[in-house]
Design an enzyme around this catalytic site. Structure first.
Site, PDB file in Angstrom:
ATOM      1  N   ASP A 164       3.265  -3.301  -6.093  1.00 49.10           N
ATOM      2  CA  ASP A 164       3.497  -1.951  -5.601  1.00 49.10           C
ATOM      3  C   ASP A 164       4.717  -1.235  -6.169  1.00 49.10           C
ATOM      4  O   ASP A 164       4.660  -0.090  -6.551  1.00 49.10           O
ATOM      5  CB  ASP A 164       3.701  -1.977  -4.076  1.00 49.10           C
ATOM      6  CG  ASP A 164       2.553  -2.617  -3.326  1.00 49.10           C
ATOM      7  OD1 ASP A 164       1.637  -3.153  -3.959  1.00 49.10           O
ATOM      8  OD2 ASP A 164       2.583  -2.559  -2.085  1.00 49.10           O
ATOM      9  N   GLU A 393       6.705 -14.806   1.510  1.00 55.18           N
ATOM     10  CA  GLU A 393       5.915 -13.866   0.698  1.00 55.18           C
ATOM     11  C   GLU A 393       6.382 -13.880  -0.761  1.00 55.18           C
ATOM     12  O   GLU A 393       5.583 -13.882  -1.688  1.00 55.18           O
ATOM     13  CB  GLU A 393       6.063 -12.454   1.290  1.00 55.18           C
ATOM     14  CG  GLU A 393       5.253 -11.394   0.588  1.00 55.18           C
ATOM     15  CD  GLU A 393       5.407 -10.013   1.238  1.00 55.18           C
ATOM     16  OE1 GLU A 393       6.196  -9.889   2.201  1.00 55.18           O
ATOM     17  OE2 GLU A 393       4.726  -9.083   0.786  1.00 55.18           O
TER      18      GLU A 393
HETATM   19  C1  DGY Z   1       2.257  -2.353   1.822  1.00 56.31           C
HETATM   20  O1  DGY Z   1       1.969  -1.734   2.823  1.00 56.31           O
HETATM   21  O2  DGY Z   1       3.396  -2.605   1.433  1.00 56.31           O
HETATM   22  C2  DGY Z   1       1.157  -2.903   1.039  1.00 56.31           C
HETATM   23  O3  DGY Z   1       1.586  -3.687  -0.011  1.00 56.31           O
HETATM   24  C3  DGY Z   1       0.234  -1.840   0.563  1.00 56.31           C
HETATM   25  O4  DGY Z   1      -0.894  -2.479   0.119  1.00 56.31           O
END
Ligand code: DGY
Length: 431
Positions: A164, A393
């Site tokens: 992201d 994570e």
């Molecule tokens: C988040 O909400 O951070 C997710 O990675 C979006 O998919």
């Protein structure tokens, strides 16, 4: 350092998956991400496959229950109401059941399905039922997201990459003019330290893209042609090419000959187009399709052409050198951004930390080019991160500290199917 024995750790990993299992689908982490995510599910299926193959298939099947008529597999399936996440179903405004988001994510599913099928001892019933859906999702990428047949697929939102907040998107995202202010709606900062998450400015820009797509009533081709963020992500491009190859193997084995022909065409087209993603220094990058410029930063996606089996021998040797140089600086591999780059941030989402499922794809790529020692080092690094700190994570490459959400499904799945196995040979299977 934790004193847990390997068996206890395996039990703990299975317990993470069981705890995050919401009945046929798994949430990445109950607090930070309380729904079903697309590529998470594909990796999670590999973890379930080590102890419950039926449940592993179920994970992919439930993911595809969210598939759209045009073939898109959404990045989130909002299967059951849950508190604590923004943007939830109302922010996407999509009227369908199950509720979904309106964008996709890296297509790992066909590769996961091929692995599950290899483990299914000749029972082809589940793959036969899933194959047409997998094929439709690949057609969506190759036709809707590449409407001019260039061989390069378009992503229209940084979240589609799964990476992201990567520096890869800084430039293209800087041209998106924010039309919303969503800072007060965010829930992630209630679960994770703000230094490990994207900024408010990032959220405002990416939610502006959602508003743009809503205004187009989520029409696939219009979205691909007109959203103000249009990038060929090296990650998606490579993962899709690899998944095309896996789907082609399945098509040949199962006798889907028309589909096999289409897949061969797509593979040939993508292989040629990949050359456009190579920088002057020989390393691959993402391409801003609006400006025609390659991204500046070198990120962990640079290794994925190995996973796609599209890199040349020279590319592989250059990546071997690059891996050694960055590992010498960062400590644990693979840092998601080059640790020598000014944009490197050791703990912030996709701007520095190490991710185990990324390491697994990279290790698969390295072994595919005979770089077995480097692949073994990555498996070792990945195992060590979990042994020291648990199923986080992501991890700080400098000291291995866990970041983001704890008890994360895909980290547990990678432990079970790969980095926690006593030897590479005993890992579930090559991807
Ligand atoms: C988040 O909400 O951070 C997710 O990675 C979006 O998919």
């Amino acid at each position: 350092m934790s004193t847990t024995s390997p068996t206890d750790r395996d039990d703990a990993a299975r317990a993470v998956l069981r705890r995050n299992d919401r009945g046929g689908f798994t949430v990445p982490n109950g607090r930070v991400y309380p729904f079903q995510w697309n590529w998470d599910s594909a990796f999670v299926a590999l973890g379930f496959a080590t102890f419950d193959l039926d449940r592993a298939w179920r994970e992919l099947e439930t993911l595809f229950e969210g598939q759209w008529e045009d073939g898109m597999v959404p990045h989130i399936v909002f299967r059951a109401p849950a508190e604590g996440y923004y943007p939830g179903p109302e922010a996407w405004g999509i009227q369908r059941q199950p509720l979904t988001s309106g964008i996709s994510q890296p297509p790992v599913a066909a590769t996961a399905a091929r692995v599950l099928h290899d483990l299914s001892a000749g029972d082809a019933a589940r793959i036969r039922a899933l194959f047409p859906k997998l094929f439709a999702s690949h057609r969506w990428w190759h036709e809707i997201r590449d409407p001019d047949g260039t061989g390069l697929v378009t992503m229209v939102h940084p979240w589609e990459s799964g990476r992201d907040n990567s520096p890869d998107w800084d430039e293209p995202l800087s041209h998106v003019v924010p039309s919303v202010d969503v800072a007060h709606l965010r829930k992630d900062l209630g679960h994770v330290d703000a230094t490990q998450r994207p900024t408010h400015d990032f959220y405002n820009r990416v939610m502006t893209l959602v508003e743009e797509a809503k205004a187009l009533a989520w029409d696939g081709v219009s979205v691909a042609r007109t959203l103000s963020f249009r990038v060929c992500d090296l990650g998606i491009q490579s993962i899709l090419l690899r998944a095309d190859r896996d789907l082609l193997k399945l098509a040949v084995e199962l006798g889907f000959s028309t589909e096999a022909t289409a897949l061969r065409d797509w593979i040939a087209r993508s292989e040629t187009a990949m050359q456009r993603l190579k920088g002057a220094d020989g390393l691959y990058r993402s391409l801003d399709l609006r400006s025609g410029r390659l991204s500046e930063a070198v990120t962990c996606a640079a290794f994925l052409p190995l996973y796609a089996r599209t890199a040349s021998r020279e590319d592989a040797l250059a990546l071997k050198e690059y891996l050694a140089a960055t590992r010498a600086v960062a400590g644990f591999s693979v840092a998601s951004t080059d640790p020598r780059d000014r944009r490197f941030d050791a703990t912030r989402y996709w701007r520095g930390p190490v991710w185990l499922m990324m390491n697994r794809m990279i290790a698969d790529g390295l072994s595919g080019y005979g770089l077995t020692e480097e692949a073994a080092t990555l498996r070792q690094d990945s195992g060590e991160l979990v042994r020291r700190n648990g199923f986080w994570e992501y991890f700080d490459p400098r000291n291995g500290a866990g970041c983001g959400g704890p008890d994360f499904s895909w980290t547990a799945a990678m432990w079970l199917s790969w980095s926690g196995s006593p030897s590479a040979a005993q890992a579930l299977t090559a991807l």
